[in-house]
Design a protein around this motif. Structure first.
Motif, PDB file in Angstrom:
ATOM      1  N   SER A   7       0.812  -1.209   0.000  1.00  0.00           N
ATOM      2  CA  SER A   7       0.000   0.000   0.000  1.00  0.00           C
ATOM      3  C   SER A   7       0.853   1.270   0.000  1.00  0.00           C
ATOM      4  N   THR A  48      -2.770   5.091 -14.879  1.00  0.00           N
ATOM      5  CA  THR A  48      -2.388   3.904 -14.103  1.00  0.00           C
ATOM      6  C   THR A  48      -1.899   4.299 -12.715  1.00  0.00           C
ATOM      7  N   ARG A  51      -4.863   5.420 -10.675  1.00  0.00           N
ATOM      8  CA  ARG A  51      -5.690   4.261 -10.305  1.00  0.00           C
ATOM      9  C   ARG A  51      -5.052   3.481  -9.165  1.00  0.00           C
ATOM     10  N   ARG A  52      -3.736   3.287  -9.230  1.00  0.00           N
ATOM     11  CA  ARG A  52      -3.041   2.564  -8.164  1.00  0.00           C
ATOM     12  C   ARG A  52      -3.132   3.309  -6.837  1.00  0.00           C
ATOM     13  N   VAL A  54      -5.517   5.245  -5.908  1.00  0.00           N
ATOM     14  CA  VAL A  54      -6.888   5.057  -5.419  1.00  0.00           C
ATOM     15  C   VAL A  54      -6.996   3.671  -4.786  1.00  0.00           C
ATOM     16  N   GLN A  55      -6.495   2.648  -5.477  1.00  0.00           N
ATOM     17  CA  GLN A  55      -6.567   1.279  -4.962  1.00  0.00           C
ATOM     18  C   GLN A  55      -5.817   1.124  -3.642  1.00  0.00           C
ATOM     19  N   LYS A  56      -4.720   1.842  -3.485  1.00  0.00           N
ATOM     20  CA  LYS A  56      -3.919   1.769  -2.270  1.00  0.00           C
ATOM     21  C   LYS A  56      -4.505   2.625  -1.148  1.00  0.00           C
ATOM     22  N   TYR A  70      -9.276  13.583  -8.892  1.00  0.00           N
ATOM     23  CA  TYR A  70      -8.605  12.844  -7.826  1.00  0.00           C
ATOM     24  C   TYR A  70      -8.207  13.810  -6.717  1.00  0.00           C
TER      25      TYR A  70
END
Length: 130
Positions: A7, A48, A51-52, A54-56, A70
């Motif tokens: 993360s 990308t 997006r990463r 956000v995912q983290k 964002y």
């Protein structure tokens, strides 16, 4: 070598995070415009990285696909504290003092900040001697 905590941001993700913190919120186009030429990032690279993040759990999104904005989910200070805790968690006990010394030497702390560090060390010594 695999990273211990998936993360935590990569170096490129840190660049994007700093950019978002400076502006409050950004679009993928903003990131591409800021880093495309300097870093050689295509629009897909910017998307990308966002997006990463956000995912983290570092960024949140508003809007719809194609017009997403964002924004940071945590402050720069909190993110750095989390990264420091991650680093300390990986350090051996006998390497913590040299690590902290290195950070102090590498930083550009003001006289007031150095005085605050001295107070923290003194307070910690008093607390432990009780």
């Amino acid at each position: 070598m695999a990273r211990a905590n998936k993360s935590e941001p990569s170096p490129s993700e840190w660049k994007v995070l700093r950019f978002v913190w400076e502006r409050g919120s950004v679009s993928a186009r903003d990131v591409t415009d800021a880093f495309g030429e300097a870093e050689g990032w295509a629009p897909s690279t910017a998307k990308t990285l966002l997006r990463r993040l956000v995912q983290k759990g570092h960024l949140a999104t508003k809007g719809e696909v194609g017009s997403l904005v964002y924004a940071p989910k945590r402050s720069p200070k909190r993110a750095l504290f989390d990264a420091a805790e991650e680093l300390l968690g990986r350090a051996r006990e006998d390497t913590v003092a040299p690590l902290l010394a290195h950070l102090v030497k590498q930083s550009e702390l003001t006289s007031e900040q150095l005085a605050e560090l001295r107070r923290l060390v003194e307070d910690e010594e008093k607390r432990r001697s009780k």
